[in-house]
Scaffold this motif. Sequence first.
Motif, PDB file in Angstrom:
ATOM      1  N   VAL A  98       0.860  -1.191   0.000  1.00 31.86           N
ATOM      2  CA  VAL A  98       0.000   0.000   0.000  1.00 31.86           C
ATOM      3  C   VAL A  98       0.897   1.242   0.000  1.00 31.86           C
ATOM      4  CG1 VAL A  98      -0.257   0.034   2.539  1.00 31.86           C
ATOM      5  CG2 VAL A  98      -1.997   1.106   1.116  1.00 31.86           C
ATOM      6  N   ALA A  99       0.473   2.259  -0.766  1.00 29.96           N
ATOM      7  CA  ALA A  99       1.268   3.494  -0.826  1.00 29.96           C
ATOM      8  C   ALA A  99       1.146   4.253   0.493  1.00 29.96           C
ATOM      9  CB  ALA A  99       0.769   4.363  -1.973  1.00 29.96           C
ATOM     10  N   PHE A 100       2.240   4.899   0.885  1.00 28.86           N
ATOM     11  CA  PHE A 100       2.207   5.704   2.114  1.00 28.86           C
ATOM     12  C   PHE A 100       1.160   6.817   1.971  1.00 28.86           C
ATOM     13  CE2 PHE A 100       6.481   3.868   2.353  1.00 28.86           C
ATOM     14  CZ  PHE A 100       6.423   3.360   3.637  1.00 28.86           C
ATOM     15  N   GLY A 101       0.365   7.021   3.001  1.00 29.50           N
ATOM     16  CA  GLY A 101      -0.625   8.105   2.996  1.00 29.50           C
ATOM     17  C   GLY A 101      -1.988   7.660   2.494  1.00 29.50           C
ATOM     18  N   ARG A 102      -2.041   6.506   1.800  1.00 26.75           N
ATOM     19  CA  ARG A 102      -3.305   6.139   1.159  1.00 26.75           C
ATOM     20  C   ARG A 102      -4.418   5.903   2.188  1.00 26.75           C
ATOM     21  NH1 ARG A 102      -4.906   1.723  -3.428  1.00 26.75           N
ATOM     22  NH2 ARG A 102      -7.121   2.015  -3.124  1.00 26.75           N
ATOM     23  N   ILE A 103      -4.103   5.241   3.274  1.00 28.53           N
ATOM     24  CA  ILE A 103      -5.155   4.873   4.221  1.00 28.53           C
ATOM     25  C   ILE A 103      -5.564   6.051   5.119  1.00 28.53           C
ATOM     26  CG2 ILE A 103      -5.631   3.406   6.250  1.00 28.53           C
ATOM     27  CD1 ILE A 103      -4.082   1.195   4.800  1.00 28.53           C
ATOM     28  N   ASN A 104      -4.589   6.862   5.526  1.00 30.83           N
ATOM     29  CA  ASN A 104      -4.899   7.863   6.553  1.00 30.83           C
ATOM     30  C   ASN A 104      -5.096   9.289   6.041  1.00 30.83           C
ATOM     31  OD1 ASN A 104      -2.197   7.367   6.004  1.00 30.83           O
ATOM     32  ND2 ASN A 104      -1.518   8.473   7.816  1.00 30.83           N
TER      33      ASN A 104
END
Length: 478
Positions: free
Chosen positions: A380-386
Motif C-alpha cells: 500500500v502506498a504511504f498516505g493512502r489509508i490515513n
Amino acid sequence: MNINNPTADQDTHFFGDVCKNFDHAAQFTQHDAGLLDQIKSCNSVYRFRFPIRKGNGFEVIDAWRVEHSHHQSPTKGGIRYSEMVNEDEVMALAALMTYKCAIVNVPFGGAKGGIKINPKNYTVSELENITRRYTVELIKKNFIGPSIDVPAPDYGSGEREMSWIADTYATMNPGQLDALGAVTGKPIALHGIAGRREATGRGVAIAIRECVGVAEDMQKIGLTTGLSGKKIIVQGLGNVGYYSAKFLSEFGALIVGLCEFEGAIYNEDGLDVEAVFQHRKATGSILGYAGAKKEFKNTMDGLEQPCDILVPAALENQITAQNVGSIKAKIIAEGANGPTSPEAEAAFYKNGGMIIPDMYANAGGVTVSYFEWLKNLSHVAFGRINRRFEENSNLNLVNMVEGITGVALTPMQRTTIVKGASELELVNSGLEDTMIRSYHEIREILKSNPKVETLRNAAMVGAINKIAVSYMNLGVWP
Ligand code: NAD
C-alpha cells in the motif's frame, strides 16, 4: 585477494582504504578483536561470468555480488554498470553500505553488485539481456530476494534496469507475494516510491545544510553559517550530482562550477543547473554552455576552482594526495562513494577543512530504498489509508478554532493547514528527519571523544558500535 586481511594485500586500494578507516575508528571502541574482524570482512563474495549474444557471436561478461555483512537481513546495495568495476571496488562499496545503513538506522546489512561493461557500448536490448541474465545468476545462488539481498541503482544503472530485475525475479518466483520487494529504485508505475530518484541528491543537500548550520564548526574553518550564497562546485551531473546541485540551489547556495567527464565549466556568479543539464542533453557536453565564464577541457581542473564547498558525485579516488593541495573548498561533501583517499583527507583537515563522509552524506538513497521496500511488503502506498482521515480531523480543528476566535482563515491558509500528506511529502519528511538526526548523532560522537578527529571516524565509531550490538545479540550458532 586475502578476504580476511585485505589491508595486507598489495593489489587492493579502495577496500583497503575502507578497512584503514575501520581500523582507525575501531581503536575508539571496546570490542573483541574477533568481533571487529567479523564486522570488517566481506561475508560472501560471488564472482561469476556469463555469456550474451553479441552480433553473430558471443561475449562473456564479468560480474559480482558481494554481501558484506549479515548482522541484519536482507542485505542491500546498488549494482554498478562500469567497465572499471573490479572485485576490490565491489567489496569496498558493499562494506560502505553496511556502515551507511547502520549510521542512518536502516535495518539492512551491506551488499553491492557490479557488471563490468560500459553501458554506452550496448544496445537497449543487449543491456536488458545482460541485466536479466545477471539476475538469474543471482537467483540460482540465492543472492537476491526481498528477505535475502535487495539490489538498487548505482553508477550506470537506473529505474529501467531495476524494472528488468523486478520482472525477472517475479517471473522466476511465481506466486511470491513480496516479489517486487526484491529490488528498489523501480519506477513508480512498477511499485517504486515517490522521491526515490532524487533521494540521494536531496540527502546530500540536507547533509550540507546541517553541517553549515553549526556556527561553532563553521567558525573553526572560517566560513559563515548557513547555505545562503555559499559557492559550490559539483562533480558529476548524473543522478546524485544533478539532484544535489538542484536542491542546493533551491536551498539558496550558488552552484559556481560543474564538472563532467568531458570537461568543466565555472562562473563565480552562479550557473543555472537546469539550463546546463538541458544543454548537455541537447549537445552531449557541458562545454559550450553560454552562461559559463570559464571552461576546462580537463575535468579535474574544475575541482580546483575557488568555492566554499566541493561535492564530488561521480566516482571514487578523485581527491588524492596529488591534487588535494590545490582544492580551494573548505568543505568536501562526498556525494560519491570513496572520492577522497585517506592521505588526501588527512591533508585536507591539516589545511583547515572538513569532510562530510560518503557513508553519511549519500545515505539518502538507501533510506528511501528502505521506505520503498516497506511499501512493497505492505502493498500500500504511504498516505493512502490515513490521508482523508487526517484532512477531516484537521478540518474539524480549523472549524473549531475559527468558531472560538471568530477569525476566518483565508482559503489558502485553510488548504495548507487541512491538507493530508502525500506519499512524496511523507518520504521527503522521513528522509529529512533521518539526515538531520544522523548528522547530529555523528557530531555528538565527535564532540564527546577528543581522540576522534573527523566526522568519518565518528560515523564509523557509531556504525561499529551498532553492528557489534546486533552481532552480540544474534550470538554464534552452532
Ligand atoms: P550516474 O551514472 O547517474 O552519474 C555519474 C555521473 O558522473 C555521469 O554523468 C558521468 O558522466 C559522470 N562522470 C564519470 N566520470 C567522471 C569524471 N571523471 N569527472 C566528472 N564526471 C564524471 O551515477 P550516480 O548514481 O549519480 O552515482 C555517482 C556516485 O554516487 C557513485 O559513487 C555511486 O556509488 C554514488 N551513490 C549513488 C547512489 C544512487 O542512489 N544512485 C546512492 C549512493 C551513492
